[in-house]
Design a protein around this motif. Structure first.
Motif, mmCIF file in Angstrom:
data_model
loop_
_atom_site.group_PDB
_atom_site.id
_atom_site.type_symbol
_atom_site.label_atom_id
_atom_site.label_comp_id
_atom_site.label_asym_id
_atom_site.label_seq_id
_atom_site.Cartn_x
_atom_site.Cartn_y
_atom_site.Cartn_z
ATOM 1 N N PRO A 144 0.829 -1.215 0.000
ATOM 2 C CA PRO A 144 0.000 0.000 0.000
ATOM 3 C C PRO A 144 0.854 1.252 0.000
ATOM 4 O O PRO A 144 2.013 1.259 0.427
ATOM 5 N N GLN A 170 -2.170 6.050 2.081
ATOM 6 C CA GLN A 170 -3.343 5.215 2.275
ATOM 7 C C GLN A 170 -3.387 4.631 3.680
ATOM 8 O O GLN A 170 -4.422 4.685 4.363
ATOM 9 N N VAL A 203 -10.682 3.367 0.094
ATOM 10 C CA VAL A 203 -9.217 3.298 0.202
ATOM 11 C C VAL A 203 -8.779 1.843 0.321
ATOM 12 O O VAL A 203 -7.803 1.411 -0.330
ATOM 13 N N ASP A 206 -8.926 0.251 -3.015
ATOM 14 C CA ASP A 206 -7.775 0.625 -3.837
ATOM 15 C C ASP A 206 -6.544 -0.191 -3.471
ATOM 16 O O ASP A 206 -5.723 -0.515 -4.339
ATOM 17 N N ASP A 232 -6.682 2.288 -8.118
ATOM 18 C CA ASP A 232 -6.046 3.425 -7.450
ATOM 19 C C ASP A 232 -5.650 4.468 -8.496
ATOM 20 O O ASP A 232 -4.770 4.230 -9.326
ATOM 21 N N ALA A 260 -4.574 10.101 -0.120
ATOM 22 C CA ALA A 260 -4.917 8.681 -0.138
ATOM 23 C C ALA A 260 -5.930 8.341 -1.216
ATOM 24 O O ALA A 260 -5.847 7.291 -1.859
ATOM 25 N N ARG A 261 -6.899 9.212 -1.435
ATOM 26 C CA ARG A 261 -7.977 8.925 -2.384
ATOM 27 C C ARG A 261 -8.343 10.198 -3.141
ATOM 28 O O ARG A 261 -9.356 10.840 -2.868
#
Length: 506
Positions: free
Chosen positions: A343, A347, A437, A440, A447, A378-379
């Motif tokens: 990751p 995130q 998240v 993803d 992502d 993160a998103r």
């Protein structure tokens, strides 16, 4: 920097063009119609003029902060000083003017050293935040009535917090080198503008944003020092060391993690140790207050209390909240070590801080400031971000209307059942953003940050690093990064076999 051979996998980061959200995000493209539509292929990248993306983001953030100040004007002019419920019905409450008197700054008392009159014997904030408050009181040169002094104190603090806002905007815009426009999520966030001057949280948020920028540039010691300073201003930044431990474990970057952790501990001690030794009772007030604080606004614990009509024992809530947080962290650890692809740092940080907020026994409306910069990294998808922001704005209105109901003689405002719905919206909105998240992470092709072949733009030494410890599905190669149709194909977690597959140096 990668060598000439390495650019077959990782393009030179200084040469890769900036990502334009209006070309990739349908909501951003629709919103851009207000200013002429999506950027075309001949649009300037922003490096040739004064209005670079970073500067535009900073100016927009400052402009939104100023609008938030305007929203507080009814309170600034009169509602803070005339009764209790007016500041709630106008949704413009702030701790800052009230604590100017309530914590002894108007009388020249020194935080942590001088005992305060009333129930709160010492300042209940961490040391660096106390220093911030004290500096603002020194800059408050207004005389006359207490009302005039409180107004000026709020204005001085607002000016200092505006500087913090600019720092946050610049750091978020620069953390992902080729995605500066993602920081517009932060700059235009309505919850940011509404809550920025309620309390002093932006100091810790600015230090945390600067720390993440330093980590993205491979400066582990500077990152650690900034995290230590941020933790000396607010407790939550220390949580960043947990995700960093997991990612460095998976990538085998133990030296960098140790450097960061030692830097954080050292910086925290430098700030705290003098007060700890010279005024121990005042220094520990923040920690004892946090431990002894009853179930309060915004938490699901309050919903339980109000629905059952039974008060919850604070020690039991502390225990259960800690257990829930540990369970959430265990799940995040399993995700970090077992995801098909390592990751991204932002995130995991978002998930850990969100878990802390969701399980805590209190959620003050300004706590959303902790998550907004992390959510932008993160998103960076406008639809999901705006759904979450809508929930947070509803909570912002809900808490003030509930307080208006409880303080108004005629109970004009939002009754407990309505406030419980506002709390539920906040919880569901945060859980929704956590869910996308996590999706993803489990499906890296979804992502948006990685769809151009990037690995982890905020990861610093983790960006493009090999995996040395994985569990579950991650232990079964081959593993390939998500990639655009015309973009590079990125591999990770396996030893490169040819010069063309070599990893970029840290």
């Amino acid at each position: 920097m990668p060598s000439a051979e390495e650019t077959s996998v990782y393009q030179d980061r200084t040469q890769r063009p900036d990502v334009r959200p209006t070309r990739r995000d349908s909501v951003a493209a629709s919103g851009s119609e207000l200013i002429g539509g999506p950027a075309g292929r001949f649009a300037l990248r922003g490096s040739g003029g004064w209005f670079t993306p970073v500067r535009v983001v900073a100016l927009v953030a400052i402009g939104m902060f100023a609008l938030g100040m305007v929203q507080k004007m009814p309170c600034y002019n009169w509602a803070w000083f005339r009764g209790t419920s007016s500041q709630y019905t106008h949704a413009c409450y702030s701790d800052i003017p009230h604590l100017y008197v309530g914590r002894g700054f108007s009388e020249g008392l020194i935080p942590y050293f001088d005992r305060l009159p009333g129930d709160m014997q010492y300042l209940e904030y961490p040391v660096l935040t106390g220093l911030f408050m004290q500096v603002a009181s020194w800059l408050n040169l207004a005389g006359g009535s207490i009302q005039n002094q409180e107004q000026t104190y709020w204005m001085v603090n607002a000016g200092m917090l505006m500087i913090c806002t600019a720092v946050i905007a610049v750091c978020v815009a620069r953390t992902h080198r080729h995605r500066p426009w993602d920081a517009l999520l932060l700059a235009l966030a309505p919850a940011f503008a509404l809550t920025a001057t309620i309390n002093w949280d932006l100091l810790a948020v600015a230090l945390t944003a600067a720390a993440m920028l330093m980590w993205s540039r491979g400066r582990a010691l500077t990152f650690g020092i900034l995290i230590g300073l941020a933790t000396a201003a607010k407790l939550y930044p220390v949580l960043l060391l947990g995700p960093l431990l997991l990612l460095c474990w998976r990538a085998g970057k133990w030296r960098e993690f140790a450097t960061a952790a030692l830097g954080a501990a050292g910086a925290w001690l430098v700030v705290n140790l003098p007060v700890m030794l010279m005024a121990p009772e005042g220094w520990k007030k923040f920690y004892t207050f946090s431990q002894e604080r009853q179930v309060d606004f915004g938490s699901f614990w309050l919903i339980i209390t109000q629905r059952t009509g039974e008060p919850l024992d604070v020690d039991s809530v502390n225990t259960y909240a800690t257990l829930l947080m540990l369970l959430a962290c265990a799940g995040i650890a399993a995700l970090a070590l077992g995801a098909p692809r390592r990751p991204r740092f932002a995130q995991l940080v978002f998930l850990v801080v969100a878990a802390f907020i969701l399980t805590n026994k209190v959620y003050s409306p300004q706590y959303v400031l902790w998550l907004i910069p992390l959510a932008a990294l993160a998103r960076p998808r406008w639809r999901d971000f705006l759904i979450w922001q809508a929930c947070e704005v509803m909570y912002f209105l809900g808490i003030w209307m509930y307080l208006a109901y409880t303080t108004s003689p005629k109970h004009q405002g939002l009754p407990p059942e309505g406030y419980q719905l506002a709390i539920a919206l906040h919880l569901l909105g945060t859980l929704y953003l956590c869910a996308v998240v996590v999706r993803d992470i489990l499906m890296p092709e979804r992502d948006g940050v990685r769809q151009d072949g990037s690995d982890d733009p905020s990861g610093g030494v983790l960006d493009g690093a090999e995996d040395v410890f994985v569990v579950g599905r991650a232990a079964h190669p081959p593993r390939h990064a998500a990639h655009a149709v015309d973009g590079p194909r990125v591999e990770w977690g396996t030893q490169p076999q040819t010069p063309g597959d070599a990893r970029p140096s840290a």
